[in-house]
Design an enzyme around this catalytic site. Structure first.
Site, mmCIF file in Angstrom:
data_model
loop_
_atom_site.group_PDB
_atom_site.id
_atom_site.type_symbol
_atom_site.label_atom_id
_atom_site.label_comp_id
_atom_site.label_asym_id
_atom_site.label_seq_id
_atom_site.Cartn_x
_atom_site.Cartn_y
_atom_site.Cartn_z
ATOM 1 N N HIS A 56 0.842 -1.212 0.000
ATOM 2 C CA HIS A 56 0.000 0.000 0.000
ATOM 3 C C HIS A 56 0.870 1.252 0.000
ATOM 4 C CE1 HIS A 56 -3.969 1.840 1.675
ATOM 5 N NE2 HIS A 56 -3.259 2.769 1.047
ATOM 6 N N HIS A 58 1.411 5.124 -1.991
ATOM 7 C CA HIS A 58 0.942 6.146 -2.935
ATOM 8 C C HIS A 58 2.168 6.816 -3.555
ATOM 9 C CE1 HIS A 58 -3.292 5.958 -1.648
ATOM 10 N NE2 HIS A 58 -2.808 5.738 -0.440
ATOM 11 N N LEU A 59 2.315 6.656 -4.881
ATOM 12 C CA LEU A 59 3.482 7.236 -5.557
ATOM 13 C C LEU A 59 3.148 8.542 -6.284
ATOM 14 C CD1 LEU A 59 5.260 4.019 -6.918
ATOM 15 C CD2 LEU A 59 5.887 5.410 -4.940
ATOM 16 N N ARG A 60 1.860 8.873 -6.398
ATOM 17 C CA ARG A 60 1.383 10.184 -6.891
ATOM 18 C C ARG A 60 1.646 10.477 -8.362
ATOM 19 N NH1 ARG A 60 -1.846 10.067 -2.868
ATOM 20 N NH2 ARG A 60 -1.158 10.974 -0.903
ATOM 21 N N ASN A 90 -5.038 5.903 -6.884
ATOM 22 C CA ASN A 90 -5.663 7.245 -6.827
ATOM 23 C C ASN A 90 -4.739 8.338 -7.333
ATOM 24 O OD1 ASN A 90 -3.982 7.103 -4.552
ATOM 25 N ND2 ASN A 90 -5.352 8.319 -3.268
ATOM 26 N N ASP A 150 -8.789 2.744 -3.061
ATOM 27 C CA ASP A 150 -8.282 3.342 -1.824
ATOM 28 C C ASP A 150 -8.312 4.873 -1.851
ATOM 29 O OD1 ASP A 150 -6.971 3.211 0.804
ATOM 30 O OD2 ASP A 150 -5.396 4.260 -0.271
ATOM 31 N N HIS A 177 -10.840 -0.055 1.009
ATOM 32 C CA HIS A 177 -10.715 1.050 1.968
ATOM 33 C C HIS A 177 -12.056 1.080 2.696
ATOM 34 C CE1 HIS A 177 -9.831 5.490 2.855
ATOM 35 N NE2 HIS A 177 -11.109 5.355 3.171
ATOM 36 N N ASP A 303 0.898 2.554 3.761
ATOM 37 C CA ASP A 303 -0.007 3.640 3.348
ATOM 38 C C ASP A 303 0.785 4.948 3.213
ATOM 39 O OD1 ASP A 303 -2.200 5.074 2.558
ATOM 40 O OD2 ASP A 303 -3.227 5.009 4.493
HETATM 41 N N1 LIG Z 1 -4.501 7.382 3.870
HETATM 42 C C1 LIG Z 1 -4.631 8.672 3.709
HETATM 43 O O1 LIG Z 1 -4.807 9.397 4.691
HETATM 44 N N2 LIG Z 1 -4.585 9.238 2.501
HETATM 45 C C2 LIG Z 1 -4.556 8.554 1.246
HETATM 46 C C3 LIG Z 1 -5.892 8.159 0.750
HETATM 47 C C4 LIG Z 1 -6.878 7.861 1.819
HETATM 48 O O2 LIG Z 1 -6.944 6.703 2.238
HETATM 49 O O3 LIG Z 1 -7.622 8.767 2.214
HETATM 50 C C5 LIG Z 1 -3.922 9.445 0.213
HETATM 51 O O4 LIG Z 1 -3.931 9.104 -0.973
HETATM 52 O O5 LIG Z 1 -3.392 10.506 0.589
#
Ligand SMILES: NC(=O)N[C@@H](CC(=O)O)C(=O)O
Length: 425
Positions: A56, A58-60, A90, A150, A177, A303
Site C-alpha cells: 500500500h 501512494h506514488l502520486r 488514486n 483506496d 478502503h 499507506d
Molecule cells: N490514507 C490517507 O490518509 N490518505 C490517502 C488516501 C486515503 O486513504 O484517504 C492518500 O492518498 O493521501
C-alpha cells in the site's frame, strides 16, 4: 555484474553466516565463504531480511509529481529496505485503464530501484459508479492482480460483489478502503472523547467495522479474496477474527502509524497527524498490536501518502489526510515488535509478497533465491530529519524522533539499490 560477499550476517535472526550474491541470486550461504572477485561487506551485527514488500504505497505519479514521483517514491522505498511496492490507483488520471497501469509499471522499471506493481482501480475514476476495466488491467504488461479504490470505499454492495466475482478469474484480490461514507461525512478525526473535547467532527469506528463485516460476508458468499486496507479499530479485529475462523479468504493490513500513535496527537492541531482512517485510541492500538502478533492481521503496509506542503501545512480542516511511511516503517516495526525477526520478515515481506503474488519476493536469503534482500543494523538509532528524506514530501509524523534500526544496504536482484545507508542511484 559485481558479486557481493556479505560476511558474518544474521539471516532473519539466525546465527551469523556468510552470503554470496552473484548473478542476481544468493549463490551460496555458509560459514567461511571466499570469493576473490566479490566486493566484501562486513555484516557483523547486521540482520539480513528478505526485501520488504509494501502492499500500500501512494506514488502520486501521474498527476502530483510535486508530492512524489515513481522514482522518488522508489528511492524512499529502497532506503526503507523495500524491494517491491504496490502503487495505489488514486493518481490523476486514475489508474483505471491498462494504459495508466502500464505507464506506472514502466516508470518503475526505468527507475530500477524497487519493483513497482501497480494496483488498478475497482471503479471508473474511483467514483463508485461503474466497474473499471479489471480484465484489461490484469491482461496488460503490468499484470494487475490487486484492485482498490483506496481513498474511497467501494460503498455499493452490488458493485463490490461484482468486483469480487470478476477477479476470481485471474486469482485477483479486492483491497477495500473500509469506510461507510454516510457515517463519516465531514469527519476530521476519530469519534471519541478527544474529538468531543476539540469540537471536531468524528469518524466513528463503526464506519470501518460495518464495511468489513459486510465485505467478509460478500467474499464468503462469492468465494473470492478480500484484502482489508489499513485496519484501525479493535472492533475490526474482532470481525476479522470471526471471518478467518469461518474460513473466509480475507487478509488484512495495519499501518505503522496505527500501531504507534493515538488520537491524542490531534490535540496539537498539527495536520501531520491527520490521516485516513484516523489515529484511534490506546485500546485500539493495543488490539492492533495483538492481532498482528497473532496473525489476525497479516501484514504491515505503510499507506505511504506523500502530500505537498500547501496540502499539509494549513488549517487542520483543509489539510489532506495521509503520512509518509516508507523510510520509517521498519524502525516502527522494530520499536513495536522488538527484534522478532521471523515475525517482521513474515509481516513485512513474505505475507505481502504472497498476497500480491509477487514472484521472486518474500523469500528468505538462501542458495538459489533471487537476491532481493535488505541488511538492517538493529543497534543503530537515527533521528528523523524530514529534510533528509528521499521522498519529495515532508509529512512524516516522526520528525526529530530517535527511532531504532537503520537500513544499511538493499539489493534488488543482486544489484545494490542502497549501500552504506545511501541510495546508489
Ligand atoms: N490514507 C490517507 O490518509 N490518505 C490517502 C488516501 C486515503 O486513504 O484517504 C492518500 O492518498 O493521501
Amino acid at each position: 555484474m559485481t558479486a557481493y560477499l556479505i560476511k558474518s550476517v544474521s539471516v532473519v535472526g539466525a546465527a551469523p553466516t556468510d552470503l554470496l550474491i552473484r548473478d542476481g541470486v544468493v549463490a551460496e550461504a555458509g560459514a567461511g565463504l571466499t570469493a576473490p572477485d566479490a566486493t566484501v561487506l562486513d555484516g557483523t551485527g547486521l540482520v539480513a531480511l528478505p526485501g520488504l514488500v509494501d502492499l500500500h504505497t501512494h506514488l502520486r505519479e501521474p498527476g502530483r509529481e510535486d508530492a512524489e514521483t515513481v522514482e522518488s517514491g522508489s528511492r524512499a522505498a529502497a532506503l526503507g529496505g523495500y524491494t517491491a511496492v504496490c502503487a495505489m490507483a488514486n493518481t490523476s488520471p486514475v489508474a483505471d485503464t491498462a494504459g495508466v497501469v502500464e505507464q506506472v509499471w514502466r516508470l518503475g522499471r526505468e527507475a530500477g530501484l524497487v519493483d513497482v506493481q501497480p494496483i488498478g482501480a475497482v471503479t471508473v475514476g474511483l467514483a463508485g459508479g461503474q466497474l473499471a476495466e479489471l480484465g484489461a488491467m490484469a491482461d496488460s504488461a503490468a499484470r494487475v492482480r490487486i484492485f482498490s479504490d483506496d481513498g474511497h470505499c467501494v460503498a455499493d454492495p452490488k458493485l463490490m460483489r461484482r468486483a469480487l466475482e470478476y477477479v476470481k478469474a485471474f486469482d485477483g484480490v479486492i483491497a477495500q478502503h473500509a469506510e461507510e461514507p454516510r457515517l463519516t461525512e465531514g469527519a476530521q478525526m476519530h469519534e471519541g472523547e478527544v474529538s468531543t473535547r476539540l469540537g471536531l467532527t468524528g469518524w466513528p469506528a463503526v464506519a470501518e467495522e460495518a464495511i468489513i463485516a459486510r465485505d467478509v460476508l460478500l467474499a464468503e458468499h462469492v468465494g473470492s479474496r478480500l484484502h482489508v486496507c489499513h485496519v484501525s479499530t479493535a472492533g475490526s479485529v474482532e470481525v476479522l477474527r470471526h471471518a478467518k475462523a469461518r474460513g473466509v479468504k480475507v487478509t488484512a493490513e495495519v499501518t505503522p502509524h496505527h500501531l504507534l500513535l493515538t488520537d491524542a496527537k490531534a490535540e496539537t492541531y498539527d495536520p501531520v497527524y491527520k490521516v485516513n482512517p484516523p489515529l484511534r485510541t490506546a485500546t485500539d492500538v493495543a488490539a492492533l498490536r495483538a492481532a498482528l502478533a497473532e496473525g489476525v492481521i497479516d501484514i504491515i503496509a505503510t499507506d505511504h501518502a506523500p502530500h505537498a506542503v500547501e496540502d499539509k501545512e494549513c488549517e487542520w480542516a483543509y489539510a489532506r489526510p495521509g503520512m509518509l511511511g516508507l523510510e520509517t516503517a521498519l524502525s516502527i516495526a522494530l520499536d513495536v515488535l522488538g527484534p522478532q525477526w521471523d515475525l517482521i520478515a513474515e509481516r513485512m515481506s513474505r505475507a505481502p509478497a504472497r498476497i500480491a503474488g509477487l514472484d521472486g519476493h518474500g523469500a528468505d536469503p538462501a542458495p538459489g533465491v533471487p537476491a532481493n534482500l535488505t541488511l538492517v543494523d538493529p543497534a543503530a538509532r537515527r533521528t528523523i530529519e524530514p529534510a533528509e528524506l528521499a521522498s519529495r514530501s515532508r509529512n512524516t509524523p516522526y520528525a526529530r524522533m530517535a527511532l531504532p534500526g537503520r537500513i544499511v544496504a538493499t539489493f534488488l536482484r543482486g544489484e545494490p539499490t542502497v549501500l552504506d545507508g545511501k541510495a546508489t542511484k
